[in-house]
Design an enzyme around this catalytic site. Structure first.
Site, mmCIF file in Angstrom:
data_model
loop_
_atom_site.group_PDB
_atom_site.id
_atom_site.type_symbol
_atom_site.label_atom_id
_atom_site.label_comp_id
_atom_site.label_asym_id
_atom_site.label_seq_id
_atom_site.Cartn_x
_atom_site.Cartn_y
_atom_site.Cartn_z
ATOM 1 N N GLU A 84 0.834 -1.213 0.000
ATOM 2 C CA GLU A 84 0.000 0.000 0.000
ATOM 3 C C GLU A 84 0.865 1.258 0.000
ATOM 4 O O GLU A 84 0.545 2.239 -0.659
ATOM 5 C CB GLU A 84 -0.945 0.018 1.216
ATOM 6 C CG GLU A 84 -2.090 -0.981 1.123
ATOM 7 C CD GLU A 84 -3.023 -0.714 -0.057
ATOM 8 O OE1 GLU A 84 -3.058 0.414 -0.573
ATOM 9 O OE2 GLU A 84 -3.702 -1.656 -0.490
ATOM 10 N N TYR B 201 -6.633 6.273 4.486
ATOM 11 C CA TYR B 201 -6.810 5.336 3.380
ATOM 12 C C TYR B 201 -6.021 4.040 3.635
ATOM 13 O O TYR B 201 -6.562 2.938 3.570
ATOM 14 C CB TYR B 201 -6.357 5.981 2.056
ATOM 15 C CG TYR B 201 -6.197 4.954 0.973
ATOM 16 C CD1 TYR B 201 -7.286 4.511 0.256
ATOM 17 C CD2 TYR B 201 -4.943 4.374 0.720
ATOM 18 C CE1 TYR B 201 -7.155 3.533 -0.705
ATOM 19 C CE2 TYR B 201 -4.799 3.400 -0.237
ATOM 20 C CZ TYR B 201 -5.904 2.976 -0.948
ATOM 21 O OH TYR B 201 -5.767 1.995 -1.887
ATOM 22 N N ASP C 151 -9.922 5.910 -2.012
ATOM 23 C CA ASP C 151 -8.946 6.635 -2.841
ATOM 24 C C ASP C 151 -9.666 7.215 -4.063
ATOM 25 O O ASP C 151 -10.894 7.174 -4.148
ATOM 26 C CB ASP C 151 -7.793 5.707 -3.257
ATOM 27 C CG ASP C 151 -8.250 4.595 -4.185
ATOM 28 O OD1 ASP C 151 -9.474 4.443 -4.405
ATOM 29 O OD2 ASP C 151 -7.386 3.878 -4.722
#
Ligand code: SF4
Length: 352
Positions: A47, A130, A148
């Site tokens: 990520e 996020y 996102d």
């Protein structure tokens, strides 16, 4: 009352997408290395790497990083030079530094175990709402959305919403609306399914592939033909252009490097000696003099351009053959440049 019924309608529409979207994802998801093993360290690393960087670019970096630093402990104890070398070319180097800060925090504060609650994950350096949502749902099955740009686009089209998705309030509203419909089983798949739909089907720039979309019968934009004009998003301010002159100083097969000041853009990283502005040959010769460089040969070199988030560097260069290695610089042989020293992509373009 009307606003409440709009919200209710949104919740119903979002709730209706869960089953078909999960079924589609389980059939169609791309095989990606971080999906094969959802151990938190791996998902976290992916990520962070995927922030601002494309999937195809990330894959080899991800694999090389894991091969050298396979767990949180090895990341926490890695020398900075190794870490930056593993990150070389990915850009946004603060991501790598924050990864290591967070790994140290996990070792010290959480006894080496990756935290398992949304709030604790969010407390790690470099982890925002996020990323915390993605890790908490994918690794720990929590109903925490990861909103996102992809997810904002998909939901704006699904709901036929004309609000500005660049607004942070809208991001929060979408997050809250999605939280209400998260499935009890398969939270991680739902998070990834939304991202996957945005990345592969509900594409940006007015080009969604509605004919292959599993949600077309539930999609307001498809129903009204507004998928080309949604989402609404205010444009970012244009990037500033900064001119630079790079001096490629060579002594034998070695190249001169210096360290950038800590903090700021590419702070603390290696760079090719350079100056602001587009220097004339006379100005460049004067600068070399000031630096104590004894040049045997001096000629205009290649041009270069590098785009950062808020700024673009437009670079000219001079190639300079030196009589002796000036002690002002660190002199790097090709092998050290290849294997040990992390030189950001903005400068590496001059080595080609
Ligand atoms: Fe996006 Fe088209 Fe699917 Fe609607 S039908 S979610 S606009 S791809």
């Amino acid at each position: 009352m009307e606003e409440n019924s709009v919200k209710l309608e949104n919740t119903r529409r979002l709730a209706a997408i869960v089953a078909p979207l999960l079924a589609w994802y389980r059939e169609n998801a791309r095989v990606l290395p971080w999906r094969e093993n959802t151990e938190p360290y791996r998902v976290w690393l992916s990520e962070i790497m995927l922030q601002q960087t494309r999937v195809d670019t990330v894959i080899p970096y991800y694999e090389r990083f894991l091969a050298q630093l396979p767990d949180i402990s090895s990341l926490a104890h890695a020398p900075e030079a190794q870490l930056l070398k593993l990150w070389e070319g990915l850009g946004y180097y603060s991501r790598a530094r924050n990864l290591q800060k967070a790994a140290k925090m996990v070792m010290e504060k959480f006894g080496g175990r990756f935290p398992e609650t949304f709030e604790e994950i969010l407390s790690l350096p470099g982890v925002g709402v996020y990323t915390a949502g993605a890790i908490a749902s994918i690794c720990f099955g929590l109903p925490t959305p990861a909103v996102d740009g992809n997810v904002l686009r998909v939901t704006a089209r699904l709901l036929g919403s004309f609000v500005d998705i660049a607004s942070p309030q809208v991001r929060d509203q979408v997050g809250r609306a999605l939280t209400k419909v998260y499935p009890r089983e398969g939270s991680g798949d739902f998070t990834q399914a939304l991202m996957e739909l945005g990345a592969t089907v509900c594409l940006p720039n007015g080009a969604p592939r509605c004919e292959t979309c599993p949600l077309r019968n539930l999609c307001s934009a498809f129903e009204t033909g507004s998928q080309q004009i949604l989402p609404v998003k205010t444009k970012k301010a244009a990037r500033k252009i900064q001119e630079k002159t790079v001096l490629l100083l060579r002594f034998g097969d070695e190249l001169a490097l210096s360290r950038r000041e800590p903090g700021g853009l590419l702070g603390g990283l290696w760079e090719l000696p350079n100056a602001d502005g587009r220097l004339t040959p006379g100005e460049a010769a004067k600068l070399l003099d000031d630096w104590g460089v004894d040049a045997i040969k001096f000629a205009p070199g290649p041009l270069g351009k590098h785009v950062f988030t808020h700024i673009t560097w437009e670079m000219t260069s001079f190639e300079v053959l030196c009589r002796a290695p000036s002690p002002r610089f660190h002199w790097a042989a090709p092998r050290a440049l290849e294997e040990d020293l992390a030189l950001p992509a903005a400068f590496r373009i001059f080595l080609k």
